[in-house]
Design an enzyme around this catalytic site. Structure first.
Site, PDB file in Angstrom:
ATOM      1  N   MET A  24       0.853  -1.189   0.000  1.00  0.00           N
ATOM      2  CA  MET A  24       0.000   0.000   0.000  1.00  0.00           C
ATOM      3  C   MET A  24       0.886   1.235   0.000  1.00  0.00           C
ATOM      4  O   MET A  24       1.763   1.382   0.860  1.00  0.00           O
ATOM      5  CB  MET A  24      -0.942  -0.001   1.204  1.00  0.00           C
ATOM      6  CG  MET A  24      -2.019  -1.072   1.144  1.00  0.00           C
ATOM      7  SD  MET A  24      -3.127  -1.049   2.581  1.00  0.00           S
ATOM      8  CE  MET A  24      -2.085  -1.843   3.818  1.00  0.00           C
ATOM      9  N   CYS A 110      -3.117  -1.768  -9.417  1.00  0.00           N
ATOM     10  CA  CYS A 110      -3.334  -0.401  -8.949  1.00  0.00           C
ATOM     11  C   CYS A 110      -4.345   0.328  -9.836  1.00  0.00           C
ATOM     12  O   CYS A 110      -4.199   0.361 -11.060  1.00  0.00           O
ATOM     13  CB  CYS A 110      -2.016   0.364  -8.937  1.00  0.00           C
ATOM     14  SG  CYS A 110      -2.172   2.028  -8.256  1.00  0.00           S
ATOM     15  N   LYS A 150       0.087  -9.435  -8.788  1.00  0.00           N
ATOM     16  CA  LYS A 150      -1.179  -9.066  -8.159  1.00  0.00           C
ATOM     17  C   LYS A 150      -1.999  -8.307  -9.187  1.00  0.00           C
ATOM     18  O   LYS A 150      -1.485  -7.423  -9.870  1.00  0.00           O
ATOM     19  CB  LYS A 150      -0.941  -8.203  -6.918  1.00  0.00           C
ATOM     20  CG  LYS A 150      -2.214  -7.892  -6.116  1.00  0.00           C
ATOM     21  CD  LYS A 150      -1.852  -7.284  -4.757  1.00  0.00           C
ATOM     22  CE  LYS A 150      -3.094  -7.096  -3.895  1.00  0.00           C
ATOM     23  NZ  LYS A 150      -3.889  -5.929  -4.274  1.00  0.00           N
ATOM     24  N   GLY A 213      -9.401  -8.727  -0.835  1.00  0.00           N
ATOM     25  CA  GLY A 213     -10.623  -7.916  -0.900  1.00  0.00           C
ATOM     26  C   GLY A 213     -11.589  -8.221   0.218  1.00  0.00           C
ATOM     27  O   GLY A 213     -12.055  -9.361   0.357  1.00  0.00           O
ATOM     28  N   ASP A 214     -11.867  -7.216   1.039  1.00  0.00           N
ATOM     29  CA  ASP A 214     -12.870  -7.308   2.120  1.00  0.00           C
ATOM     30  C   ASP A 214     -12.495  -8.302   3.206  1.00  0.00           C
ATOM     31  O   ASP A 214     -13.354  -8.988   3.760  1.00  0.00           O
ATOM     32  CB  ASP A 214     -14.257  -7.642   1.556  1.00  0.00           C
ATOM     33  CG  ASP A 214     -14.810  -6.532   0.680  1.00  0.00           C
ATOM     34  OD1 ASP A 214     -14.192  -5.449   0.641  1.00  0.00           O
ATOM     35  OD2 ASP A 214     -15.840  -6.751   0.026  1.00  0.00           O
ATOM     36  N   GLY A 236      -5.051  -5.947   2.962  1.00  0.00           N
ATOM     37  CA  GLY A 236      -4.673  -4.558   2.757  1.00  0.00           C
ATOM     38  C   GLY A 236      -5.311  -3.641   3.779  1.00  0.00           C
ATOM     39  O   GLY A 236      -4.864  -3.521   4.913  1.00  0.00           O
ATOM     40  N   ARG A 237      -6.428  -3.014   3.381  1.00  0.00           N
ATOM     41  CA  ARG A 237      -7.032  -1.962   4.217  1.00  0.00           C
ATOM     42  C   ARG A 237      -7.451  -2.455   5.602  1.00  0.00           C
ATOM     43  O   ARG A 237      -7.527  -1.674   6.551  1.00  0.00           O
ATOM     44  CB  ARG A 237      -8.236  -1.369   3.491  1.00  0.00           C
ATOM     45  CG  ARG A 237      -7.860  -0.574   2.246  1.00  0.00           C
ATOM     46  CD  ARG A 237      -9.096  -0.132   1.476  1.00  0.00           C
ATOM     47  NE  ARG A 237      -9.861  -1.274   1.001  1.00  0.00           N
ATOM     48  CZ  ARG A 237     -11.178  -1.272   0.837  1.00  0.00           C
ATOM     49  NH1 ARG A 237     -11.885  -0.186   1.127  1.00  0.00           N
ATOM     50  NH2 ARG A 237     -11.787  -2.354   0.391  1.00  0.00           N
TER      51      ARG A 237
END
Length: 380
Positions: A24, A110, A150, A213-214, A236-237
């Site tokens: 990130m 990205c 990725k 993802g999620d 990630g997030r």
């Protein structure tokens, strides 16, 4: 399905449990990787921020700092971004010949405009021959180093590329693939399509497929593996302001799902100060480290009862003393708040993808792409 999947093999490197920190921009620098790795007990794979191949080949000063790894980081993982096969090849050979890393990941996911408008990131797999040429140069140049990639599902719902890209990756010798279950147009909005991860796993059974993802909790990670059959997860997030998520992930994959971190605000404040301290040591300036840390404040404090004025004050601190003093004024005995495990970070979606002129006319026409499309700065 067992909650303990087989170890993830990335070339000679065994990743167990199969948990990977997603690159990130501006986040996954050496200090943040150190925090995540400490919480995981050294288990997992922690990938650098995105490094642009042109900047690396030109030995850009900022880029050379970004590829600095702590001595305890093993394996050392670098993510590269590039759109010109020759430049990507030079960068990969430089890494291999100079021993700069142990694993190379290529960014085709990205979605930000400054990347896609050059034909890079999540725009690039639409050009099948270009993707193949880049992968071939990278795998050839890497020698014994494993190369992974990725990517996203595609540019938008009308231009889905991940199955073709997966097959090309297998044919060119890529070691593993990570799929973020969104298109570039979705950015980080909506819900990640885990069914696409399952389809990719069925499509390329020859190599490991990682899902992204999620994943907001360790239970989400277990559920993704169970529902998609993927070989591991990329987070990630979900770990923004929450590096201890990697302790949860290790516990969950090792069958200790009850060992979930629920730090008090006092414990969170301690991690915040340590994070800011590590950034200052890495940058070489305490004040610059604290300034760089500002972006993390809201993520760390998510869900806690902290007034808006204090949040603003903490987000403009310029020294460790100032940061500590502000945190000491909080009610540090607060328990981990209900709901703080949920989504965090960017959630924007349904964006128009900025692409080079005529990019979507022909997936096999790569005439408009040259080394001039390379970005010259890393980390974004």
């Amino acid at each position: 399905m067992s909650t303990t999947p087989a170890p993830l093999e990335i070339g000679p490197h065994t990743v167990q449990p199969p948990v990977v920190l997603a690159p990130m921009a501006g986040i996954t620098n050496a200090p943040f990787r150190t925090l995540c790795r400490e919480f995981s007990g050294g288990k997992g794979l922690f990938v650098s921020e995105m490094i642009t191949t042109r900047a690396l080949v030109e030995r850009n000063e900022k880029t050379m700092q970004l590829i600095h790894f702590d001595e305890s980081e093993k394996p050392r993982s670098i993510q590269l971004y590039g759109v010109d096969p020759a430049t990507v090849g030079k960068a990969v050979r430089m890494i291999a010949e100079e021993g700069l890393a142990d694993h190379i990941d290529l960014n085709f996911g990205c979605p930000v405009p400054k990347v896609t408008r050059k034909g890079g990131g999540s725009a690039l797999p639409f050009k099948r021959p270009l993707l193949r040429a880049i992968l071939r140069e990278a795998v050839t140049g890497a020698g014994d180093l494993p190369v992974t990639m990725k990517m996203r599902k595609g540019i938008d719902d009308d231009h889905i590329t991940y199955l073709d890209a997966g097959r090309i990756a297998v044919e060119e010798g890529v070691t593993a693939i990570a799929l973020h279950g969104r298109t570039a147009a979705q950015h980080y909005g909506g819900t990640a399509d885990w069914d696409a991860i399952a389809r990719l796993k069925e499509h390329v059974p020859e190599i490991p497929v990682l899902g992204n993802g999620d994943i907001w909790s360790a239970q989400d990670a277990l559920r993704m593996v169970r529902e998609t059959g993927c070989d591991g997860v990329v987070v990630g997030r979900g770990c923004l302001g929450r590096p201890w998520l990697f302790a949860d992930l290790v516990a969950a994959f090792e069958g200790r799902a009850e060992d979930i971190a629920r730090p008090s605000l006092r414990e969170v404040a301690g991690v915040m100060v340590r994070h800011a301290t590590l950034l200052g040591e890495w940058i070489g300036s305490e004040s610059k480290g604290v300034v760089d840390f500002r972006k993390h404040v809201a993520w760390y404090l998510k869900g806690f009862a902290v007034g808006s004025e204090m949040r603003k004050r903490l987000a403009i601190t310029s020294s460790l003393e100032e940061l500590r003093a502000g945190l000491d004024e909080l009610d540090l005995d607060q328990a981990w708040p209900t709901g703080a495990d949920g989504p965090r970070g960017r959630t924007s979606g349904n964006n128009r993808v900025v692409l080079p002129d005529g990019w979507l006319k022909d997936p096999y026409d790569c005439a408009g792409v040259s080394e001039d499309a390379e970005l010259d700065t890393s980390g974004g």
